[in-house]
Design an enzyme around this catalytic site. Structure first.
Site, short mmCIF file in Angstrom:
data_model
loop_
_atom_site.label_atom_id
_atom_site.label_comp_id
_atom_site.label_asym_id
_atom_site.label_seq_id
_atom_site.Cartn_x
_atom_site.Cartn_y
_atom_site.Cartn_z
NE ARG A 221 8.23 -5.47 0.04
CZ ARG A 221 8.05 -6.28 -1.01
NH1 ARG A 221 9.06 -6.90 -1.58
NH2 ARG A 221 6.84 -6.45 -1.50
CE1 TYR A 222 8.39 -1.36 3.47
CE2 TYR A 222 6.32 -2.51 3.15
CZ TYR A 222 7.28 -1.63 2.70
OH TYR A 222 7.11 -1.02 1.48
CE LYS B 72 2.84 -1.28 -1.47
NZ LYS B 72 3.33 -2.54 -0.86
CB CYS C 214 -3.08 -8.09 -11.90
SG CYS C 214 -2.68 -8.83 -10.31
NE ARG D 190 0.74 -10.24 -4.70
CZ ARG D 190 0.09 -9.39 -3.90
NH1 ARG D 190 -1.21 -9.39 -3.87
NH2 ARG D 190 0.76 -8.55 -3.16
CG ASP E 67 5.78 -2.23 -4.23
OD1 ASP E 67 6.83 -2.61 -3.68
OD2 ASP E 67 4.64 -2.45 -3.78
CB CYS F 5 -9.41 -11.69 -8.44
SG CYS F 5 -7.72 -11.66 -7.83
CB CYS G 239 -6.94 -5.90 -12.84
SG CYS G 239 -8.17 -5.89 -11.51
CG ASP H 45 3.95 -2.67 -9.43
OD1 ASP H 45 4.84 -1.93 -8.97
OD2 ASP H 45 2.91 -2.97 -8.81
NE ARG I 3 3.61 -1.55 6.28
CZ ARG I 3 4.76 -0.87 6.31
NH1 ARG I 3 5.61 -1.03 7.31
NH2 ARG I 3 5.09 -0.06 5.32
C1 LIG Z 1 2.60 -3.14 -0.02
C2 LIG Z 1 3.11 -4.01 1.03
C3 LIG Z 1 2.77 -3.81 2.37
C4 LIG Z 1 1.87 -2.68 2.82
O1 LIG Z 1 2.56 -1.48 2.72
P1 LIG Z 1 1.89 -0.14 3.29
O2 LIG Z 1 2.84 0.92 2.87
O3 LIG Z 1 1.79 -0.32 4.78
O4 LIG Z 1 0.55 -0.02 2.66
C5 LIG Z 1 3.27 -4.66 3.32
N1 LIG Z 1 4.09 -5.68 2.99
C6 LIG Z 1 4.44 -5.91 1.71
C7 LIG Z 1 5.32 -7.05 1.42
C8 LIG Z 1 3.97 -5.08 0.68
O5 LIG Z 1 4.31 -5.32 -0.58
S1 SF4 Z 2 -5.26 -6.25 -9.22
FE1 SF4 Z 2 -4.74 -8.43 -9.37
S2 SF4 Z 2 -5.03 -9.24 -7.30
FE2 SF4 Z 2 -6.16 -7.29 -7.42
S3 SF4 Z 2 -8.27 -7.84 -8.06
FE3 SF4 Z 2 -7.12 -7.32 -9.92
S4 SF4 Z 2 -6.38 -9.31 -10.64
FE4 SF4 Z 2 -6.93 -9.60 -8.49
#
Ligand SMILES: *Cc1c(COP(=O)(O)O)cnc(C)c1O
Ligand code: SF4
Length: 351
Positions: A97-98, A322, A117, A119, A315, A110, A114, A278, A101
């Site tokens: 995305r960025y 973010k 979560c 995801r 996010d 996991c 959670c 989220d 990174r």
């Molecule tokens: C959260 C996230 C990151 C990390 O973001 P930071 O602000 O550097 O912690 C990097 N890439 C993606 C796609 C993300 O969702």
């Molecule tokens: S938040 Fe989601 S990805 Fe992270 S440990 Fe919990 S279940 Fe796993």
């Protein structure tokens, strides 16, 4: 049911029946909760099971990990891909995305699941680890993109990889000249710290700077075992960050939030992000207004050391990344101090 007291579990509990067997949920709820468990994976490690108080209907640990019928309730704002990862996934296992990174998700399992979560539609399914070909393609993608300065390995939980696999993966990243920093996000130090053994620490000993973000939402999660695990990581020279999700009924009161931040710092973990929840499916009961989060942040700023202050982050749905969401201390009226008083600033000549 017999009238023997439940035996403390020694294995990860993975079904409503197992949770009932350990005395964590009522046997009569097993059937209805099966529908929840079918939709979203369940796992509770023995350490976290021991931490729950079945007599407390508002237990903040139980609330995070025990399946709940409300997870089947859909709200209009729910989204299966709440932060828009899909749009930014050039190859399997990578979200870019960025520019500087990438997220890298080599494993989708996991130690615990959670209930909030973001995801949750992806983790805990049948496919655990990225296959060899996909893994190669993901590493090739990182190799081919010079701008990638940092690789954030998340999941799933990267510390669930067998140490030899993790070591191989980190060695491959280590060998990419433009990758300067590797960051892992993990729930293992809280949920299953016994995994932090010599083999794992050896795997984490990379040439590149390796940072570890520990997901922790409540001070009680920092058990003696978790503290010992964090100490081993810290002794190995790994800088530790704290990642906390703001959750209704878990840490959305001033005392709980302050306590978890202080507990993290006491354990050499620097609070990094406080995530606004989220819009993941079936998590409506964990959500709270942004204004409530801002009030909590203001309270924390007024009471605790600067070391205890995370950034409060949203996010943005749709994949826009973010952003910090305050609260803002500077306004037209001036600058607010830690006690809530406003002082005129800046002076007119600097406006
Ligand atoms: C959260 C996230 C990151 C990390 O973001 P930071 O602000 O550097 O912690 C990097 N890439 C993606 C796609 C993300 O969702
Ligand atoms: S938040 Fe989601 S990805 Fe992270 S440990 Fe919990 S279940 Fe796993």
């Amino acid at each position: 049911m017999t009238d023997r007291p439940p035996v403390p579990p020694r294995r990860t509990l993975r079904s409503p029946a197992a949770l009932a067997g350990a005395g964590l949920i009522r046997p009569e709820t097993v059937e209805s909760l099966a529908a929840v468990a079918e939709r979203f994976s369940v796992a509770v490690t023995p350490l976290l099971a021991d931490l729950m108080d079945p007599a407390d209907p508002n237990d903040p640990i139980a609330r995070q990990f025990l399946p709940d019928l409300r997870e089947l309730e859909a709200t209009p704002e729910d989204h299966p891909d709440p932060i828009g990862d899909q749009r930014f996934s050039p190859v399997k296992g990578i979200v870019h995305r960025y520019p500087d990174r990438v997220l890298f998700t080599p494993i989708l399992h996991c130690p615990v699941y959670c209930r909030f979560c973001f995801r949750r539609e992806k983790v805990g399914g049948g496919e655990a680890v990225l296959g060899e070909a996909d893994l190669r393609a993901a590493l090739d993608y990182i190799r081919a993109h010079d701008a990638v300065w940092e690789v954030v390995i998340t999941g799933g939980d990267p510390l669930m990889l067998p140490p030899a696999r993790l070591a191989a993966l980190l060695a491959a990243l280590d060998a990419i000249p433009h990758v300067a920093v590797i960051r892992l996000h993990s729930r293992v130090p809280i949920s299953d710290p016994a995994r932090i053994d010599d083999a794992l620490l050896a795997a984490l000993d990379t040439g590149k700077a390796l940072w570890l973000a520990v997901h922790c939402n409540h001070a009680r999660e920092l058990t003696a075992a978790a503290e010992a695990g964090l100490r081993r990581l810290s002794r190995a020279g790994i800088p530790l960050l704290g990642q906390t999700v703001l959750l209704r009924g878990v840490n959305d009161d001033a005392a709980s939030l302050e306590a978890v931040m202080r507990a993290l710092v006491r354990n050499r973990v620097k609070p990094y992000y406080l995530h606004h929840p989220d819009l993941a499916p079936g998590t409506g009961h964990f959500r709270l207004p942004i204004a409530a989060g801002q009030a909590l942040m203001r309270h924390l700023r007024g009471r605790a050391s600067g070391l205890c202050q995370p950034s409060y982050i949203l996010d943005i749905p749709g994949g826009h990344g973010k952003s910090p969401i305050g609260p803002a201390y500077l306004s037209e009226a001036g600058i607010e101090d830690w006690q809530g008083q406003i002082h005129p600033y800046p002076p007119p000549q600097l406006r």
